[in-house]
Write a protein that holds these residues in place. Structure first.
Motif, mmCIF file in Angstrom:
data_model
loop_
_atom_site.group_PDB
_atom_site.id
_atom_site.type_symbol
_atom_site.label_atom_id
_atom_site.label_comp_id
_atom_site.label_asym_id
_atom_site.label_seq_id
_atom_site.Cartn_x
_atom_site.Cartn_y
_atom_site.Cartn_z
ATOM 1 N N LEU A 1 -25.957 7.489 9.711
ATOM 2 C CA LEU A 1 -24.544 7.199 9.471
ATOM 3 C C LEU A 1 -24.029 7.984 8.270
ATOM 4 O O LEU A 1 -22.926 8.534 8.294
ATOM 5 N N ARG B 1 -23.556 11.515 9.201
ATOM 6 C CA ARG B 1 -22.395 11.648 10.073
ATOM 7 C C ARG B 1 -21.081 11.593 9.280
ATOM 8 O O ARG B 1 -20.185 12.409 9.490
ATOM 9 N N VAL C 1 -18.228 14.402 9.079
ATOM 10 C CA VAL C 1 -16.832 14.197 9.481
ATOM 11 C C VAL C 1 -15.885 14.425 8.306
ATOM 12 O O VAL C 1 -14.897 15.139 8.414
ATOM 13 N N VAL D 1 -24.490 -2.709 12.617
ATOM 14 C CA VAL D 1 -23.835 -1.785 11.694
ATOM 15 C C VAL D 1 -23.882 -0.368 12.266
ATOM 16 O O VAL D 1 -22.877 0.355 12.277
ATOM 17 N N PHE D 2 -25.049 0.007 12.806
ATOM 18 C CA PHE D 2 -25.180 1.360 13.340
ATOM 19 C C PHE D 2 -24.261 1.567 14.537
ATOM 20 O O PHE D 2 -23.566 2.577 14.637
ATOM 21 N N ALA E 1 -20.427 1.426 13.152
ATOM 22 C CA ALA E 1 -20.066 2.562 12.292
ATOM 23 C C ALA E 1 -20.297 3.869 13.040
ATOM 24 O O ALA E 1 -19.487 4.800 12.944
ATOM 25 N N GLY E 2 -21.389 3.960 13.793
ATOM 26 C CA GLY E 2 -21.647 5.166 14.579
ATOM 27 C C GLY E 2 -20.556 5.380 15.609
ATOM 28 O O GLY E 2 -20.128 6.503 15.850
ATOM 29 N N THR F 1 -17.217 6.485 13.790
ATOM 30 C CA THR F 1 -17.258 7.845 13.243
ATOM 31 C C THR F 1 -17.608 8.887 14.298
ATOM 32 O O THR F 1 -17.697 10.062 13.980
ATOM 33 N N GLY F 2 -17.808 8.441 15.542
ATOM 34 C CA GLY F 2 -18.037 9.402 16.606
ATOM 35 C C GLY F 2 -19.478 9.873 16.732
ATOM 36 O O GLY F 2 -19.751 10.875 17.375
ATOM 37 N N LEU F 3 -20.417 9.148 16.104
ATOM 38 C CA LEU F 3 -21.817 9.529 16.238
ATOM 39 C C LEU F 3 -22.338 9.127 17.612
ATOM 40 O O LEU F 3 -23.119 9.847 18.228
#
Lengths: 487, 460
Positions: free
Chosen positions: A19, A22, A26, B393-394, B397-398, B401-403
């Motif tokens: 995260l 990432r 971004v 959370v992953f 949040a991922g 943020t586009g992960l």
């Protein structure tokens, strides 16, 4: 059980690390790109978050700002005499970005320019709203008015320069539009107005800046360049001596003759006479004698084949590089592929009026910070020396003869020496559309030449025979010159 | 513990760290209060009217929670409560900040404050009532039934925005039972695996270097897999199904110490995800959106693109609280699913990394609790809860943020949503209870005359 627990701990750590990587990617790596993406509304919000700086002519502001309550955008730009000044200011629209000076100096006008950093910081510390800088132009309000009213309902453009410095004095284009109409009142009306101004919906293409962004075949006005090439290359030295010009003149590699406009005394005519009555044959023959490369070299010294930044970009005018002999002959009299912006032809007149020295055209005198400090001052620069001073004076004599007793008598001003050249360029296949009427000229006083001007009138309701540079374009050029001379 | 014992039994003197917790709590309350003031100053140029009430309210909640921990779980981990308080407090500030944007609908901060209070109340209740986490072991199979009911319930209620994860109770509002099921199913897994772990771990065949479980032991994991697929299909909730499946795989792995379970889990979840995403258009849209975040849809800028713009415009240090434009994301989710975008835009990369590190710290404290726990049930429960928290959370949040593709879950503590905040306070309470048990010193030996430096030897 502790071994797998430690591994799960590492796994959880890796999730958080992924995260972190990432968000760094971004926000840091692609941050600027995203922040300035054209669909990111914040760009326009910031652009209009404070009153926009003004674009100034003389001591008068052309643009202003008013608050727009109830909108994302706090302010919108306003334009005084919008249609007249649109080719200079361009537009600053909440919905459709910016153009011309509003576009080139957008960051300065919004106060976001790096050079305004200290002003911004001080404003921030003292709790004042961010302010935009001012762009002070070189334009002459009276000349602009003369040009704009001179064009009236006709389609055309005027460009006027101070030959001594290159400062742009007038830049008019008709039909025009009011940038206020798309600055941002309501999304609906703006969109309607914007669509109505687009070329697809409006054949008059009012948003086209014809003075900078439209190239026209220059027709006979280009003969000045051809004459300059002849003198510069030593083909002829005396403007009053006979030239080697047959009549009728058969185009090279062709069975067709190059015709003059009517029965003109063009056989072996001197350069002065040839320019005065606008002989196609004499200048066509010069093009043939010099060849396409020498012709192109001379044209390029005047600025052809290159974009010109004033700093608003002007399209490159054209003198073709690869063509056969008869095409070169036609190019030498401003036909075939030869094409020029009104600014380019004003530069030709200006270079000759300034004794051969061509100054870089510019329209911004200085940039002024909100605290009145001058951030940037434009200094006149030499663009090139297309003709020697001696040859320039010969060309001046020829052009002055045109106005005194040739095709350009409409541009005479009492007590002032005026030189000029008319042009009537063919338009459309087999000259099927209305021709373009051209006039380029300069005025001379005791302390050099304060103004050179180029006028093009695209079409007209007048009958085809009446369209000539002398009839339609010269009176407009005269008014503009008078305005600059304070006559 | 009397100081005189320190020279003899070293493990006895573990400090309770309650004062550390109190000191950290002061910061955890002050930071959101300053943030609150900052928003008011940025938006209106004056301190917000509710500043004092907000500060006192948050301070009171934190104070009560702290006193309860001091009384009922004196040896609990000192970091978890301050981190949860800070995240909850900042979440309230962000929600209130977005309430100031008229385009985003009615104010939600007051109700969120109410939910937070209920969350802290549940936190207190768990610590007071649950004297020992091993009591939960008794309710293994009841937990299973309750969790299944909670998970299946939303199927019978109308979906909201394409995801059927809500239970609407007229007059009260809507609940997300998945948030509670997360905790209850962890209790079931922990209880179940503690009993079955030996069978699962030892009875296996070796195949291509991997220990493959027997068919009959595979049963439960396959049931779970099918269940998570069903959640995905009927509730179109990618996040929850991923969460439960991942949770089960982690706990299986910890219980059995067999890597083969992870391989199995990954293969099954990948197969399931691909299978579902091919025909479930809702999931497919999400994947398309993920692959082309900035693409226009019907000529308009998507919420995904707006989120990316918010992050990008925030840059390194952000626009400052109250000065961003995350309202442009629009829709109904800026305060819940997309709250991280506001964090990223207004606090910048620095602030966002700080928030993520807070989550990371909370997760690692949970894992540490699992390591320190002395009983297998406690270990499994703690790792399950922290693992679920980490996955959530992953995934959130991922997704934002586009992960990874976006799923409809909320950021624990930070995002608007009553069920989430209440459930996560309960989750922290259970972790604190386990860590208290783990770190509690062994009962002091009966006062023995042996410890006295000088003594009379009695020989009776």
């Amino acid at each position: 059980m502790n071994k797998p627990l430690r591994r799960v701990a590492v796994f959880c750590g890796l999730l958080v690390l992924a995260l972190l990587i990432r968000v760094n990617y971004v926000q840091f790596v692609t941050g600027d790109e995203l922040a300035n993406d054209k669909h990111n509304r914040r760009v326009s919000i910031n652009q209009f978050a404070q009153p926009r700086g003004d674009i100034v002519v003389g001591d008068k502001s052309l643009t202003g700002s008013v608050e727009t309550p109830g909108s994302d955008f706090k302010y919108k730009a306003t334009f005084k005499d919008g249609p007249m000044w649109a080719p200079v200011t361009g537009y600053a629209s909440q919905a459709y970005q910016t153009s011309f000076l509003e576009g080139v100096y957008d960051k300065f006008l919004t106060g976001n320019d790096d050079r305004l950093f200290f002003n911004r910081t001080i404003d921030m510390l003292t709790g004042k709203e961010k302010q935009g800088g001012k762009v002070i132009t070189t334009l002459n309000a009276k000349a602009q008015l003369a040009a704009f009213t001179g064009l009236g309902n006709k389609k055309g453009a005027v460009a006027a320069l101070d030959p001594r410095t290159g400062a742009i004095l007038a830049l008019a284009s008709t039909p025009s539009y009011d940038p206020s109409s798309i600055a941002g009142t309501s999304k609906k009306t703006d969109e309607k107005n914007w669509l109505a101004l687009q070329k697809a919906n409006n054949p008059d293409d009012p948003m086209l800046n014809r003075a900078l962004r439209q190239v026209y075949p220059p027709g006979s006005t280009f003969k000045v360049v051809t004459a300059a090439a002849a003198l510069e290359n030593g083909l002829y030295t005396d403007v009053d001596a006979e030239t080697r010009s047959p009549l009728p003149y058969k185009l090279p590699q062709s069975s067709r003759n190059l015709e003059n406009e009517g029965d003109l005394p063009c056989k072996n005519a001197s350069l002065r006479v040839a320019l005065k009555v606008s002989c196609n044959t004499v200048f066509g023959r010069i093009g043939q004698d010099l060849g396409k490369d020498k012709m192109r070299e001379e044209a390029e010294k005047f600025g052809f084949n290159k974009e010109i930044l004033t700093p608003v970009r002007a399209d490159a005018s054209v003198y073709s590089k690869n063509m056969d002999e008869p095409s070169n002959v036609l190019s030498a009299i401003g036909q075939y592929n030869t094409a020029a912006t009104p600014l380019q032809m004003a530069m030709v007149a200006a270079a000759i009026a300034n004794d051969g020295k061509l100054m870089q055209p510019y329209m911004v005198d200085k940039l002024q910070a909100p605290n009145l400090n001058v951030i940037e001052q434009t200094k006149p620069e030499t663009y090139s020396q297309p003709v020697s001073a001696a040859n320039a004076q010969k060309l001046q004599q020829m052009m002055e003869t045109v106005v005194k007793e040739g095709t350009g008598t409409n541009a005479q001003i009492d007590g002032v020496t005026v030189g000029g050249k008319t042009g009537t360029a063919q338009n459309g296949v087999g000259n099927s559309k209305n021709p373009y009427a051209w006039f380029i000229s300069y005025a001379k006083t005791a302390d050099g030449s304060p103004v050179a001007v180029a006028v093009v009138v695209e079409d007209s309701d007048a009958s085809r025979g009446d369209i000539s540079g002398g009839g339609l374009a010269a009176p407009i050029a005269k008014k503009v010159m008078e305005a600059v001379l304070n006559k | 513990m009397s100081a005189s014992n320190t020279s003899t039994i070293s493990s006895v003197g573990a400090p309770s760290r309650r004062n550390t917790e109190l000191a950290l709590l002061v910061f955890a309350v002050l930071i959101p209060v300053f943030a609150y003031a900052n928003v008011g100053l940025a938006k209106d140029g004056s301190l917000p009217a509710g500043l004092l009430a907000y500060g006192l309210g948050l301070g009171l909640l934190a104070g009560i929670a702290h006193l309860i921990v001091r009384k009922f779980a004196p040896y609990a981990d000192p970091l978890m409560l301050p981190i949860a308080t800070l995240l909850n407090g900042m979440g309230l500030v962000f929600i209130w900040r977005l309430d100031l944007e008229p385009s985003l609908g009615k104010a939600m901060a007051p109700t969120q404050l109410m939910w937070s209070t209920l969350g802290v109340a549940l936190f207190v209740a768990v610590l007071v009532v649950l004297k020992d986490h091993r009591i939960l072991q008794r309710y293994t199979y009841i937990s299973m039934v309750v969790a299944l009911v909670l998970l299946i319930m939303p199927v019978f209620f109308p979906g909201i925005n394409g995801a059927k994860i809500w239970v609407t109770i007229p007059g009260v509002g809507s609940l997300q039972p998945g948030e509670f099921a997360k905790i209850i199913i962890t209790v079931f897994f922990a209880g179940y695996l503690m009993v079955k772990r030996d069978a699962l771990a030892l009875a296996s065949r070796r195949f291509m270097g991997l220990y493959l479980p027997r068919g009959r032991d595979l049963g439960p994991i396959l049931v779970l897999w099918v269940l998570s697929l069903l959640i995905l299909v009927f509730e179109t909730d990618l996040g929850t199904s991923l969460l439960f499946f991942g949770l089960f795989v982690i706990m299986l792995y910890v219980a059995t110490e067999r890597t083969s379970w992870i391989v199995f889990g990954l293969v099954l979840s990948a197969a399931g995800a691909v299978f579902v995403s091919t025909f479930e258009h809702h999931v497919k849209d999400r994947v398309d959106n993920w692959l082309n975040p900035l693409a226009l849809v019907n000529g308009g800028v998507t919420e995904t693109a707006q989120t990316m713009y918010a992050f990008g415009s925030g840059g390194m240090f952000g626009s400052g609280l109250g000065q961003g434009y995350s309202r442009l994301i629009g829709g109904i989710a800026p305060k819940s699913d997309y709250i991280l975008a506001t964090v990223g835009e207004e606090l910048g990369l620095a602030g966002l990394m700080g928030v993520l590190l807070l989550y990371g710290l909370l997760i690692e404290r949970g894992v540490r609790t699992a390591l320190a726990a002395r009983d297998p049930f406690g270990k499994l429960l703690a790792i399950g809860l922290s693992g679920a928290f980490a996955l959530q959370v992953f995934v959130v949040a991922g997704g934002v943020t586009g992960l990874i593709p976006l799923t409809g879950m909320t950021m624990p503590f930070l995002a608007q949503g009553g069920s989430s905040v209440i459930a996560n306070w309960a989750l922290v309470a259970i972790l604190l209870r386990i860590s208290d048990t783990a770190r509690r010193p062994a009962p002091s030996p009966a006062p023995s005359t042996d410890a006295e430096p000088t003594q009379v030897v009695r020989t009776q």
